[in-house]
Design a protein around this motif. Structure first.
Motif, mmCIF file in Angstrom:
data_model
loop_
_atom_site.group_PDB
_atom_site.id
_atom_site.type_symbol
_atom_site.label_atom_id
_atom_site.label_comp_id
_atom_site.label_asym_id
_atom_site.label_seq_id
_atom_site.Cartn_x
_atom_site.Cartn_y
_atom_site.Cartn_z
ATOM 1 N N PRO A 188 39.029 39.960 31.727
ATOM 2 C CA PRO A 188 38.236 40.513 32.473
ATOM 3 C C PRO A 188 37.609 42.084 31.999
ATOM 4 O O PRO A 188 36.563 42.408 32.376
ATOM 5 N N GLY A 189 38.757 42.648 31.321
ATOM 6 C CA GLY A 189 38.315 44.070 30.557
ATOM 7 C C GLY A 189 37.158 43.827 29.793
ATOM 8 O O GLY A 189 36.339 44.547 29.561
ATOM 9 N N LEU A 192 33.927 43.364 31.715
ATOM 10 C CA LEU A 192 33.261 44.555 31.983
ATOM 11 C C LEU A 192 32.658 45.215 30.997
ATOM 12 O O LEU A 192 31.519 45.743 31.315
ATOM 13 N N MET A 337 36.964 50.558 26.840
ATOM 14 C CA MET A 337 36.804 51.263 28.405
ATOM 15 C C MET A 337 36.742 52.653 28.089
ATOM 16 O O MET A 337 36.155 53.556 28.762
ATOM 17 N N SER B 106 32.729 50.809 38.627
ATOM 18 C CA SER B 106 32.783 49.886 39.678
ATOM 19 C C SER B 106 34.360 49.798 40.319
ATOM 20 O O SER B 106 35.136 50.242 39.475
ATOM 21 N N GLU B 108 35.922 47.227 40.257
ATOM 22 C CA GLU B 108 36.571 46.158 39.511
ATOM 23 C C GLU B 108 37.013 46.978 38.215
ATOM 24 O O GLU B 108 38.248 46.520 37.586
ATOM 25 N N TRP B 109 36.062 47.957 37.772
ATOM 26 C CA TRP B 109 36.634 48.488 36.551
ATOM 27 C C TRP B 109 37.946 49.341 36.599
ATOM 28 O O TRP B 109 39.115 49.379 35.819
ATOM 29 N N VAL B 112 40.961 46.594 37.171
ATOM 30 C CA VAL B 112 41.287 45.812 35.860
ATOM 31 C C VAL B 112 41.888 46.833 34.846
ATOM 32 O O VAL B 112 42.732 46.685 34.174
#
Lengths: 346, 130
Positions: A188-189, A192, A337, B106, B108-109, B112
């Motif tokens: 998932p990371g 994104l 991120m 978001s 989700e960000w 996660v």
């Protein structure tokens, strides 16, 4: 692999004289390649006297199934020839063979150069002038990028990417998604970050040859002999891209090998690296594009790490070094991120 | 039931053996020395996972299930089934994120990111301190 009679016959044919193999042993290799040291002697005739010439080379061949979208040996050979022609400091190549009956896979010989590529050994050395090393690496990167896209240049790399568009970045995003879809797990990371990368794809002004694995670990440095750069290694991922891809890649946290404050490869600041690149390439570095490609580098390496873990699990290449890398994906995801958030390095 | 020492103590003993006895004996062979260090490191991962993995995984599964709108009680799962459930939810979350185009800023960000921080507590707790 051992030095067979077939190999001896091939080398003799290419040398145009009988070749004896005096030493043959495996060297440390890349993810998909094996390297062997070959010490040869061959007879030549100078007038009435027979001379014996000695030559030591590196034989480079595939390790088994190629992975990670890397080039074939024949393609890599042509990329290196082009890089050498552009003045890049890299070991020259000769005697490519695609006959798989000689050593099991296609192979070629590469000039043997002095030094080590071990990043930890290089980064802790007290003998190296790191400002000079940064200048040399920056100048060589500019020479690689002096090879500009053309449909007749290295045509096997052509993906019809258009300069002045976001083609290069969006193709990189699509490639990452395709590779993710081949993995059994979910990340998932990475997803994104790829959504961000898709929404923020920059325009590529000029499409150039990118080394695409341009990092500490692929720079050969003669630590014992004064600390000079002796060659750029490992061209297996070379492709047409944006020049900022390589600049972002060399900055990645993981390629700083613990020296995280030295943002370029663990050995230099941007201030000591960028001006040399800009002077040699006559092109200004765009920091926004560098950050974008540093994010993409982390994404690509996160996927590469997951692939190496799967490679162990599949049984193709079992080993603790592959298995352990599979557990490192989260580091690159969090770093990507952090870069996207624009947070400080912690 | 097994007698003492328990599994994590055994792993600690192997780690000690690798670092104090094996590594000095193989230090001149770069490749073997490197694999010895990697093995020492991975035993640390396994040890931390045995100690704290279940607790963190239950939190991660609850967070992933909530994001997907699923109702799951992680306590009901045996260890192996819990791990498999986490893999399944992670794949479903990845697909959902790709579809929704969710990105920085978001919900989700943030979720996660917390899950990834849990991951590092096991896989590399020294990350960020170098």
């Amino acid at each position: 692999m051992v030095a067979s009679d077939k190999l001896k016959a091939y080398l003799s044919e290419r040398a145009g004289a009988p070749v004896e193999i005096n030493e043959f042993r495996q060297l440390s290799g890349g993810a998909c390649q094996d390297n062997y040291l070959v010490a040869m002697s061959m007879q030549s005739h100078g007038g009435s006297t027979a001379l014996t010439n000695h030559e030591t080379c590196v034989l480079r061949t595939d390790k088994g199934g190629a992975l990670l979208g890397s080039l074939s040996r024949a393609q890599e050979y042509q990329v290196i020839e082009r890089a050498v022609a552009a003045g890049v400091l890299t070991p020259s190549v000769k005697w490519l063979s695609e006959d798989t009956s000689i050593v099991g896979h296609p192979f070629y010989l590469m000039q043997k150069i002095e030094g080590t590529a071990n990043p930890r050994e290089i980064l802790k050395s007290k003998k190296i002038d790191f400002k000079k090393l940064a200048a040399d690496i920056a100048t060589n990167l500019a020479k690689i990028h002096s090879v500009e896209y053309g449909s007749q240049v290295l045509p096997f790399l052509d993906r019809k990417l258009r300069p002045g568009t976001t083609d290069v970045a969006l193709t990189a995003v699509a490639d990452c998604r395709r590779l993710l879809d081949e993995l059994p797990g979910g990340y998932p990371g990475i997803e994104l970050c790829l959504n961000w990368a898709e929404a923020n794809a920059p325009v590529t002004d000029t499409i150039v040859l990118a080394h695409s694995d341009f990092r500490s670990g692929n720079f050969m440095v003669d630590v014992a002999g004064g600390g000079n750069l002796t060659g750029i290694l490992d061209w297996e991922f070379a492709h047409w891209s944006d020049r900022h891809e390589d600049i972002g890649y060399i900055r990645m946290r993981d390629w700083r090998f613990g020296k995280v404050k030295n943002e370029v490869g663990g050995f230099s600041s941007a201030e000591d690296f960028y001006p040399h690149y800009e002077a040699a390439s006559q092109t200004k570095i765009d920091p926004v594009k560098v950050r974008y490609w540093e994010v993409m580098g982390n994404i690509r390496w996160a996927i590469g790490a997951a692939q190496q873990g799967e490679r162990h699990l599949s049984g193709k290449d079992k080993g603790i070094e592959f298995a352990s890398i599979g557990r490192r994906v989260a580091e690159m995801e969090l770093e990507a991120m952090r870069l996207i958030e624009g947070s400080a390095l912690n | 039931m097994q007698y003492r020492p328990e599994h994590t103590d055994l792993l600690d003993a192997i780690q000690d053996f690798l670092i104090k006895e094996v590594l000095p004996a193989v230090k001149d062979n770069d490749a073997v020395a490197y694999k010895t260090l990697v093995s020492w490191n991975m035993l640390g991962v396994v040890s931390r996972e045995l100690k704290n993995g279940r607790t963190l995984l239950e939190q991660d599964i609850a967070a992933l299930a909530q994001m997907l709108g699923e109702k799951i009680n992680p306590h009901e799962f045996a260890d192996r089934a819990l791990w498999q459930k986490a893999q399944q939810l992670s794949v479903a979350t990845s697909k959902s994120i790709r579809r929704s185009k969710a990105s920085v800023g978001s919900a989700e960000w943030s979720t996660v990111k917390e899950i990834l921080k849990h991951n590092l507590q096991i896989s590399n707790p020294r990350y960020g301190t170098d």
